[in-house]
Scaffold this motif. Sequence first.
Motif, PDB file in Angstrom:
ATOM      1  N   ILE A 108       0.837  -1.209   0.000  1.00  0.00           N
ATOM      2  CA  ILE A 108       0.000   0.000   0.000  1.00  0.00           C
ATOM      3  C   ILE A 108       0.869   1.255   0.000  1.00  0.00           C
ATOM      4  O   ILE A 108       0.582   2.230  -0.717  1.00  0.00           O
ATOM      5  CB  ILE A 108      -0.952  -0.016   1.212  1.00  0.00           C
TER       6      ILE A 108
ATOM      7  N   ILE B 278      -6.322  -3.136  -2.051  1.00  0.00           N
ATOM      8  CA  ILE B 278      -5.667  -1.841  -2.257  1.00  0.00           C
ATOM      9  C   ILE B 278      -4.263  -2.037  -2.819  1.00  0.00           C
ATOM     10  O   ILE B 278      -3.839  -1.352  -3.756  1.00  0.00           O
ATOM     11  CB  ILE B 278      -5.610  -1.052  -0.928  1.00  0.00           C
ATOM     12  N   SER B 279      -3.545  -2.995  -2.242  1.00  0.00           N
ATOM     13  CA  SER B 279      -2.182  -3.274  -2.700  1.00  0.00           C
ATOM     14  C   SER B 279      -2.182  -3.779  -4.135  1.00  0.00           C
ATOM     15  O   SER B 279      -1.352  -3.359  -4.957  1.00  0.00           O
ATOM     16  CB  SER B 279      -1.542  -4.317  -1.771  1.00  0.00           C
TER      17      SER B 279
END
Length: 336
Positions: free
Chosen positions: A45, A283-284
């Motif tokens: 992230i 998200i990553s």
Amino acid sequence: MRGGNPVQQEGTDAAPKKFDPFGAFVGIITGVFTPALGVLCACGILKGLLFLFVALGVLDGAGSTYNILYSLGDAFFYFMPILLAYSAAKKFGLPEFEGMIIGAGLLYPYMVSSSTMEHGSLFMIPVTMPSSGDYSSSIIPIICAVAFAAWFEKLYKKFIPETIKMFTVPLITCTVTYALTLWIIGPIASAAADLLALFFSWLAGISGIVYGFVIGGLWQILVMFGLHWALVPMMLNNLQSVGQDTILSAMLGTTFAQTGAVLAIWVKTKNAKTRALCPPAFISAIAGVTEPAIYGLTLPKKKPFVVTCVVAAITGAAMVATNTIAYSMGGLGVFA
């Protein structure tokens, strides 16, 4: 005597279990990565946010703030041989510091690609480094090394006198394992990478669409074994010599296949632990760092991983068929 021979009954009732090599491999990989998933997601992230801030003009990609924060975000990926050695040692039953010192030896400044120190042979036996030039960001070599070290130490440890066992056992285990890693695992990885590069060069000349299909479909697997580094010199050469490349565009769909799979698991799962892993992995992944998604979610479940490989293969073929070209090696995921 009612019920007949109990031994025979037990033998007929218990069906022998088939050995599943892929399942065993997945169990080892996920077992090694699971303790690190939280930190792995955090690093992914952070790298994604840095790409975003550079794209928005908030940060200078060559500035001090970016470089310092990128060092933190990329540290896990660069020092994987040391960090994964810890969890691999716990899994295989080797003292953690022994595993970590083997991993640290692979990343010692003398051994990295930027070093000018001579490290081409050990006891006059050639040492062949991976195609990337060193073992940074590698996964399989250190897991294999720690697995061997754990087996080897159990084999001879009982013959060492207790009075000298404290320092003799680590000395023997670490030295022998380190040497064998450089003599055997390194050359095998390098040979596999060289053959892979030749294969993809040949495939590119045969059919661009098939070439994109194979790169897209195999990219996640190549990353797991560290063999994707065999294609990096080809990417760089294409960008420098002709100013464009198709490997980057062919593998781009892999990121979004993983992102989609994580989203589907997030929507459908009823397991609280699995659900908790989904937001950071999502998200990553959308930022281009798919390791948390692969090792934490899709690979352990197997079927989603296979589906993402198929989707990425189709996407890779479509990208090449529509003449989608990459002109630079910039950010990953949505930032690409």
